[in-house]
Design an enzyme around this catalytic site. Sequence first.
Site, PDB file in Angstrom:
ATOM      1  N   GLN A 149      29.419  15.662  12.064  1.00 47.37           N
ATOM      2  CA  GLN A 149      30.801  15.347  12.427  1.00 47.37           C
ATOM      3  C   GLN A 149      31.416  14.399  11.392  1.00 47.37           C
ATOM      4  O   GLN A 149      30.818  13.395  11.018  1.00 47.37           O
ATOM      5  CB  GLN A 149      30.843  14.717  13.834  1.00 47.37           C
ATOM      6  N   LYS A 198      32.178  19.908  21.969  1.00 51.85           N
ATOM      7  CA  LYS A 198      31.339  20.946  21.340  1.00 51.85           C
ATOM      8  C   LYS A 198      30.075  21.173  22.172  1.00 51.85           C
ATOM      9  O   LYS A 198      29.657  22.308  22.385  1.00 51.85           O
ATOM     10  CB  LYS A 198      31.001  20.543  19.894  1.00 51.85           C
ATOM     11  N   ASP A 248      30.124  24.980  10.229  1.00 50.66           N
ATOM     12  CA  ASP A 248      31.456  24.408  10.013  1.00 50.66           C
ATOM     13  C   ASP A 248      32.165  25.110   8.848  1.00 50.66           C
ATOM     14  O   ASP A 248      33.380  24.981   8.683  1.00 50.66           O
ATOM     15  CB  ASP A 248      31.345  22.917   9.654  1.00 50.66           C
TER      16      ASP A 248
HETATM   17  N1  GUN Z   1      36.201  16.267  11.919  1.00 54.83           N
HETATM   18  C1  GUN Z   1      37.419  16.794  12.239  1.00 54.83           C
HETATM   19  N2  GUN Z   1      37.323  18.128  12.373  1.00 54.83           N
HETATM   20  C2  GUN Z   1      36.029  18.457  12.139  1.00 54.83           C
HETATM   21  C3  GUN Z   1      35.325  19.683  12.145  1.00 54.83           C
HETATM   22  O1  GUN Z   1      35.851  20.782  12.373  1.00 54.83           O
HETATM   23  N3  GUN Z   1      33.989  19.584  11.858  1.00 54.83           N
HETATM   24  C4  GUN Z   1      33.382  18.411  11.590  1.00 54.83           C
HETATM   25  N4  GUN Z   1      32.075  18.434  11.295  1.00 54.83           N
HETATM   26  N5  GUN Z   1      34.012  17.256  11.563  1.00 54.83           N
HETATM   27  C5  GUN Z   1      35.328  17.283  11.850  1.00 54.83           C
END
Ligand code: GUN
Length: 294
Positions: free
Chosen positions: A96, A52, A119
Amino acid sequence: MVLIDGKQTAADIKKEIAAEVLEIVANGGKRPHLAAILVGHDGGSETYVASKVKACEECGFKSTLIRFEDDITEETLLEAVEKLNEDPDVDGFIVQLPLPRHISEQRVIEAIDPTKDVDGFHPVNTGKMSIGLPCFKSATPAGIITLLERYHVPTKGANVVVLGRSNIVGKPVASLLMQKGEAGDATVTVCHRETRDLKDICRRADIIIAAMGRPGFVTEDMVKEGAAIIDVGTTRVPDATRKSGFRLRGDVDFDAVAPKCSFITPVPGGVGPMTIVSLMRNTLQAAKERAAKA
Ligand code: GUN
Protein backbone atom coordinates in the site's frame (compact mmCIF):
# COMPACT_ATOMS: atom_id res chain seq x y z
CA MET A 1 -28.12 12.75 -16.71
CA VAL A 2 -27.11 9.23 -15.73
CA LEU A 3 -25.47 8.75 -12.35
CA ILE A 4 -22.78 6.08 -12.76
CA ASP A 5 -23.21 3.76 -9.81
CA GLY A 6 -19.75 2.38 -9.10
CA LYS A 7 -20.90 0.79 -5.86
CA GLN A 8 -23.56 -1.31 -7.58
CA THR A 9 -21.30 -2.16 -10.54
CA ALA A 10 -18.58 -3.25 -8.13
CA ALA A 11 -21.08 -5.38 -6.17
CA ASP A 12 -22.20 -7.06 -9.43
CA ILE A 13 -18.62 -7.81 -10.47
CA LYS A 14 -17.72 -9.16 -7.01
CA LYS A 15 -20.65 -11.59 -7.35
CA GLU A 16 -19.34 -12.70 -10.76
CA ILE A 17 -15.87 -13.23 -9.28
CA ALA A 18 -17.26 -15.13 -6.27
CA ALA A 19 -19.20 -17.45 -8.61
CA GLU A 20 -16.02 -18.16 -10.57
CA VAL A 21 -14.09 -18.88 -7.37
CA LEU A 22 -16.81 -21.29 -6.22
CA GLU A 23 -16.45 -23.15 -9.49
CA ILE A 24 -12.65 -23.27 -9.22
CA VAL A 25 -12.86 -24.65 -5.68
CA ALA A 26 -15.61 -27.14 -6.66
CA ASN A 27 -13.25 -28.43 -9.35
CA GLY A 28 -10.50 -29.02 -6.79
CA GLY A 29 -8.64 -25.74 -7.40
CA LYS A 30 -7.13 -23.41 -4.81
CA ARG A 31 -8.73 -20.18 -3.61
CA PRO A 32 -6.98 -17.06 -4.99
CA HIS A 33 -4.74 -15.56 -2.30
CA LEU A 34 -4.02 -11.81 -2.08
CA ALA A 35 -1.49 -10.44 0.40
CA ALA A 36 -1.14 -6.78 1.35
CA ILE A 37 1.73 -5.00 3.06
CA LEU A 38 0.72 -1.96 5.09
CA VAL A 39 3.40 0.30 6.54
CA GLY A 40 2.43 2.71 9.33
CA HIS A 41 -1.03 3.97 10.29
CA ASP A 42 -2.05 6.51 7.64
CA GLY A 43 -5.85 6.86 7.93
CA GLY A 44 -6.52 6.64 4.19
CA SER A 45 -4.26 3.61 3.73
CA GLU A 46 -5.84 1.83 6.72
CA THR A 47 -9.29 2.34 5.19
CA TYR A 48 -8.22 1.21 1.71
CA VAL A 49 -6.50 -1.92 3.00
CA ALA A 50 -9.46 -2.83 5.24
CA SER A 51 -11.74 -2.50 2.17
CA LYS A 52 -9.42 -4.73 0.15
CA VAL A 53 -9.44 -7.42 2.87
CA LYS A 54 -13.27 -7.21 3.03
CA ALA A 55 -13.53 -7.48 -0.76
CA CYS A 56 -11.37 -10.64 -0.61
CA GLU A 57 -13.91 -12.19 1.78
CA GLU A 58 -16.78 -11.23 -0.52
CA CYS A 59 -15.02 -12.81 -3.50
CA GLY A 60 -14.08 -16.00 -1.65
CA PHE A 61 -10.34 -15.21 -1.70
CA LYS A 62 -7.84 -15.89 1.02
CA SER A 63 -6.14 -12.70 2.24
CA THR A 64 -3.09 -11.97 4.37
CA LEU A 65 -2.30 -8.58 5.87
CA ILE A 66 1.31 -7.91 6.81
CA ARG A 67 1.86 -4.80 8.94
CA PHE A 68 5.00 -2.86 9.70
CA GLU A 69 5.61 0.28 11.71
CA ASP A 70 6.68 3.58 10.07
CA ASP A 71 10.29 3.10 11.10
CA ILE A 72 10.81 -0.12 9.12
CA THR A 73 13.99 -0.03 7.05
CA GLU A 74 13.87 -0.30 3.28
CA GLU A 75 15.96 -3.44 3.55
CA THR A 76 13.45 -5.19 5.83
CA LEU A 77 10.58 -4.16 3.56
CA LEU A 78 12.44 -5.49 0.51
CA GLU A 79 12.99 -8.78 2.36
CA ALA A 80 9.24 -9.01 3.03
CA VAL A 81 8.56 -8.39 -0.67
CA GLU A 82 11.04 -11.13 -1.61
CA LYS A 83 9.35 -13.56 0.78
CA LEU A 84 5.99 -12.94 -0.89
CA ASN A 85 7.59 -13.29 -4.33
CA GLU A 86 8.74 -16.76 -3.32
CA ASP A 87 5.66 -17.89 -1.39
CA PRO A 88 3.93 -20.45 -3.66
CA ASP A 89 0.60 -19.96 -1.87
CA VAL A 90 0.44 -16.20 -2.64
CA ASP A 91 -0.99 -15.45 -6.08
CA GLY A 92 -0.64 -11.69 -5.91
CA PHE A 93 0.26 -8.95 -3.46
CA ILE A 94 0.32 -5.21 -3.04
CA VAL A 95 2.38 -2.78 -1.03
CA GLN A 96 0.00 0.00 0.00
CA LEU A 97 1.26 3.47 -0.97
CA PRO A 98 2.35 5.99 0.13
CA LEU A 99 5.39 4.65 1.97
CA PRO A 100 7.38 6.64 4.58
CA ARG A 101 9.74 9.16 3.00
CA HIS A 102 12.91 7.26 3.87
CA ILE A 103 11.82 4.35 1.64
CA SER A 104 12.07 4.46 -2.15
CA GLU A 105 8.63 3.52 -3.50
CA GLN A 106 10.15 2.87 -6.91
CA ARG A 107 12.72 0.43 -5.52
CA VAL A 108 9.98 -1.44 -3.66
CA ILE A 109 7.68 -1.58 -6.70
CA GLU A 110 10.51 -2.86 -8.89
CA ALA A 111 11.28 -5.60 -6.36
CA ILE A 112 7.80 -7.13 -6.82
CA ASP A 113 7.63 -10.16 -9.12
CA PRO A 114 5.69 -8.78 -12.14
CA THR A 115 3.60 -11.99 -12.25
CA LYS A 116 2.37 -11.19 -8.70
CA ASP A 117 2.09 -7.41 -9.21
CA VAL A 118 -1.72 -7.23 -9.09
CA ASP A 119 -1.55 -3.44 -8.61
CA GLY A 120 0.03 -3.26 -12.07
CA PHE A 121 2.65 -0.75 -10.87
CA HIS A 122 5.80 -2.63 -11.94
CA PRO A 123 7.44 -1.13 -15.05
CA VAL A 124 7.02 -4.49 -16.82
CA ASN A 125 3.25 -4.22 -16.40
CA THR A 126 3.00 -0.48 -17.11
CA GLY A 127 5.21 -0.98 -20.20
CA LYS A 128 3.12 -3.88 -21.47
CA MET A 129 -0.04 -1.90 -20.84
CA SER A 130 1.18 1.07 -22.83
CA ILE A 131 1.76 -1.11 -25.91
CA GLY A 132 -1.46 -3.07 -25.51
CA LEU A 133 -0.03 -6.43 -24.36
CA PRO A 134 -1.79 -8.66 -21.81
CA CYS A 135 -0.74 -7.56 -18.31
CA PHE A 136 -2.06 -6.49 -14.92
CA LYS A 137 -3.64 -3.12 -15.58
CA SER A 138 -3.45 -0.79 -12.62
CA ALA A 139 -6.63 -0.85 -10.62
CA THR A 140 -8.04 2.67 -10.86
CA PRO A 141 -7.60 3.07 -14.64
CA ALA A 142 -9.00 -0.44 -15.20
CA GLY A 143 -11.99 0.43 -12.98
CA ILE A 144 -12.65 3.61 -14.98
CA ILE A 145 -12.55 1.69 -18.27
CA THR A 146 -14.96 -0.92 -16.87
CA LEU A 147 -17.43 1.82 -15.87
CA LEU A 148 -17.22 3.42 -19.33
CA GLU A 149 -17.84 -0.01 -20.91
CA ARG A 150 -20.70 -1.07 -18.64
CA TYR A 151 -22.48 2.27 -19.04
CA HIS A 152 -21.83 2.36 -22.82
CA VAL A 153 -20.20 5.78 -22.67
CA PRO A 154 -18.99 6.27 -26.25
CA THR A 155 -15.21 6.71 -26.46
CA LYS A 156 -14.55 6.08 -30.16
CA GLY A 157 -13.30 9.34 -31.65
CA ALA A 158 -14.26 11.19 -28.46
CA ASN A 159 -12.22 14.07 -27.08
CA VAL A 160 -11.12 12.93 -23.64
CA VAL A 161 -9.42 15.32 -21.24
CA VAL A 162 -7.48 13.76 -18.36
CA LEU A 163 -6.71 16.16 -15.52
CA GLY A 164 -3.59 14.97 -13.69
CA ARG A 165 -0.54 13.02 -14.86
CA SER A 166 0.13 10.64 -11.98
CA ASN A 167 1.73 7.27 -12.61
CA ILE A 168 -1.19 5.45 -10.99
CA VAL A 169 -4.13 7.22 -12.67
CA GLY A 170 -3.54 10.01 -15.22
CA LYS A 171 -0.85 8.42 -17.39
CA PRO A 172 -2.26 4.88 -17.50
CA VAL A 173 -5.88 5.91 -18.09
CA ALA A 174 -4.75 8.20 -20.94
CA SER A 175 -2.81 5.31 -22.43
CA LEU A 176 -5.77 2.87 -22.20
CA LEU A 177 -8.23 5.34 -23.73
CA MET A 178 -6.06 6.01 -26.76
CA GLN A 179 -5.62 2.32 -27.58
CA LYS A 180 -7.44 0.67 -30.44
CA GLY A 181 -10.69 -1.08 -29.61
CA GLU A 182 -13.62 -0.97 -27.21
CA ALA A 183 -13.42 1.69 -24.50
CA GLY A 184 -10.50 3.13 -26.48
CA ASP A 185 -10.05 4.90 -29.83
CA ALA A 186 -10.30 8.27 -28.07
CA THR A 187 -8.34 11.45 -28.73
CA VAL A 188 -6.73 12.11 -25.38
CA THR A 189 -5.35 15.33 -23.91
CA VAL A 190 -3.54 15.15 -20.58
CA CYS A 191 -3.54 18.38 -18.56
CA HIS A 192 -1.41 19.22 -15.54
CA ARG A 193 -0.35 22.17 -13.43
CA GLU A 194 1.66 23.73 -16.30
CA THR A 195 -1.16 23.44 -18.86
CA ARG A 196 -2.20 26.70 -20.50
CA ASP A 197 -5.85 27.48 -21.36
CA LEU A 198 -7.04 24.55 -19.24
CA LYS A 199 -10.65 25.77 -19.08
CA ASP A 200 -10.86 26.03 -22.88
CA ILE A 201 -9.43 22.55 -23.30
CA CYS A 202 -11.95 21.13 -20.80
CA ARG A 203 -14.85 22.88 -22.55
CA ARG A 204 -14.06 20.90 -25.73
CA ALA A 205 -14.09 17.57 -23.91
CA ASP A 206 -16.70 14.87 -24.48
CA ILE A 207 -15.31 13.08 -21.43
CA ILE A 208 -13.39 14.61 -18.51
CA ILE A 209 -11.45 12.37 -16.14
CA ALA A 210 -10.54 14.44 -13.10
CA ALA A 211 -7.65 13.00 -11.11
CA MET A 212 -5.66 15.81 -9.55
CA GLY A 213 -6.76 15.57 -5.94
CA ARG A 214 -8.03 19.17 -5.85
CA PRO A 215 -11.53 19.22 -4.33
CA GLY A 216 -14.18 20.92 -6.47
CA PHE A 217 -11.64 21.97 -9.14
CA VAL A 218 -13.91 21.21 -12.12
CA THR A 219 -16.61 23.86 -12.18
CA GLU A 220 -19.73 24.24 -14.30
CA ASP A 221 -18.09 26.74 -16.68
CA MET A 222 -15.45 24.14 -17.65
CA VAL A 223 -17.95 21.52 -18.82
CA LYS A 224 -19.63 21.20 -22.21
CA GLU A 225 -23.37 20.40 -22.25
CA GLY A 226 -23.71 16.59 -22.50
CA ALA A 227 -20.16 15.73 -21.41
CA ALA A 228 -19.43 12.62 -19.34
CA ILE A 229 -17.53 13.21 -16.10
CA ILE A 230 -15.43 10.67 -14.21
CA ASP A 231 -14.33 11.99 -10.81
CA VAL A 232 -11.32 10.19 -9.35
CA GLY A 233 -10.73 12.66 -6.50
CA THR A 234 -11.08 11.42 -2.92
CA THR A 235 -9.73 14.20 -0.73
CA ARG A 236 -10.63 14.09 2.97
CA VAL A 237 -12.16 17.43 3.95
CA PRO A 238 -13.12 18.35 7.52
CA ASP A 239 -16.80 17.80 8.33
CA ALA A 240 -17.90 18.32 11.92
CA THR A 241 -21.28 16.67 11.24
CA ARG A 242 -19.59 13.28 10.65
CA LYS A 243 -18.47 10.93 13.38
CA SER A 244 -15.13 10.52 11.61
CA GLY A 245 -14.72 14.34 11.43
CA PHE A 246 -14.23 14.27 7.65
CA ARG A 247 -15.91 13.40 4.39
CA LEU A 248 -14.57 12.51 0.95
CA ARG A 249 -14.74 15.22 -1.67
CA GLY A 250 -14.14 14.72 -5.40
CA ASP A 251 -12.33 16.94 -7.89
CA VAL A 252 -15.65 18.01 -9.43
CA ASP A 253 -18.16 20.55 -8.12
CA PHE A 254 -20.83 17.86 -8.39
CA ASP A 255 -24.00 19.85 -7.66
CA ALA A 256 -23.24 22.54 -10.24
CA VAL A 257 -21.77 20.23 -12.90
CA ALA A 258 -24.17 17.24 -12.76
CA PRO A 259 -27.17 18.93 -14.48
CA LYS A 260 -25.01 19.58 -17.59
CA CYS A 261 -23.70 16.04 -17.94
CA SER A 262 -24.72 12.96 -19.88
CA PHE A 263 -22.99 10.77 -17.26
CA ILE A 264 -21.28 11.53 -13.96
CA THR A 265 -19.70 9.52 -11.14
CA PRO A 266 -20.43 10.46 -7.50
CA VAL A 267 -17.84 10.66 -4.73
CA PRO A 268 -17.98 8.40 -2.82
CA GLY A 269 -19.58 5.46 -4.65
CA GLY A 270 -18.16 6.08 -8.12
CA VAL A 271 -14.62 5.16 -9.08
CA GLY A 272 -13.49 4.15 -5.57
CA PRO A 273 -15.33 0.81 -5.31
CA MET A 274 -14.26 -0.04 -8.86
CA THR A 275 -10.58 0.32 -7.96
CA ILE A 276 -10.90 -2.44 -5.39
CA VAL A 277 -12.85 -4.68 -7.73
CA SER A 278 -10.15 -4.32 -10.40
CA LEU A 279 -7.62 -5.50 -7.85
CA MET A 280 -9.81 -8.55 -7.19
CA ARG A 281 -10.02 -9.24 -10.93
CA ASN A 282 -6.24 -9.02 -11.27
CA THR A 283 -5.81 -11.40 -8.34
CA LEU A 284 -8.19 -13.92 -9.90
CA GLN A 285 -6.28 -13.62 -13.17
CA ALA A 286 -2.96 -14.13 -11.34
CA ALA A 287 -4.34 -17.20 -9.57
CA LYS A 288 -5.60 -18.71 -12.82
CA GLU A 289 -2.30 -18.09 -14.59
CA ARG A 290 -0.36 -19.57 -11.66
CA ALA A 291 -2.62 -22.66 -11.62
CA ALA A 292 -2.23 -23.13 -15.38
CA LYS A 293 1.58 -23.08 -15.03
CA ALA A 294 1.66 -25.52 -12.07
N1 GUN B 1 -2.48 4.10 -2.71
C1 GUN B 1 -3.50 4.75 -3.35
N2 GUN B 1 -4.03 3.95 -4.29
C2 GUN B 1 -3.34 2.78 -4.26
C3 GUN B 1 -3.44 1.58 -5.00
O1 GUN B 1 -4.26 1.40 -5.91
N3 GUN B 1 -2.54 0.61 -4.65
C4 GUN B 1 -1.63 0.78 -3.67
N4 GUN B 1 -0.78 -0.23 -3.43
N5 GUN B 1 -1.50 1.89 -2.98
C5 GUN B 1 -2.36 2.88 -3.27
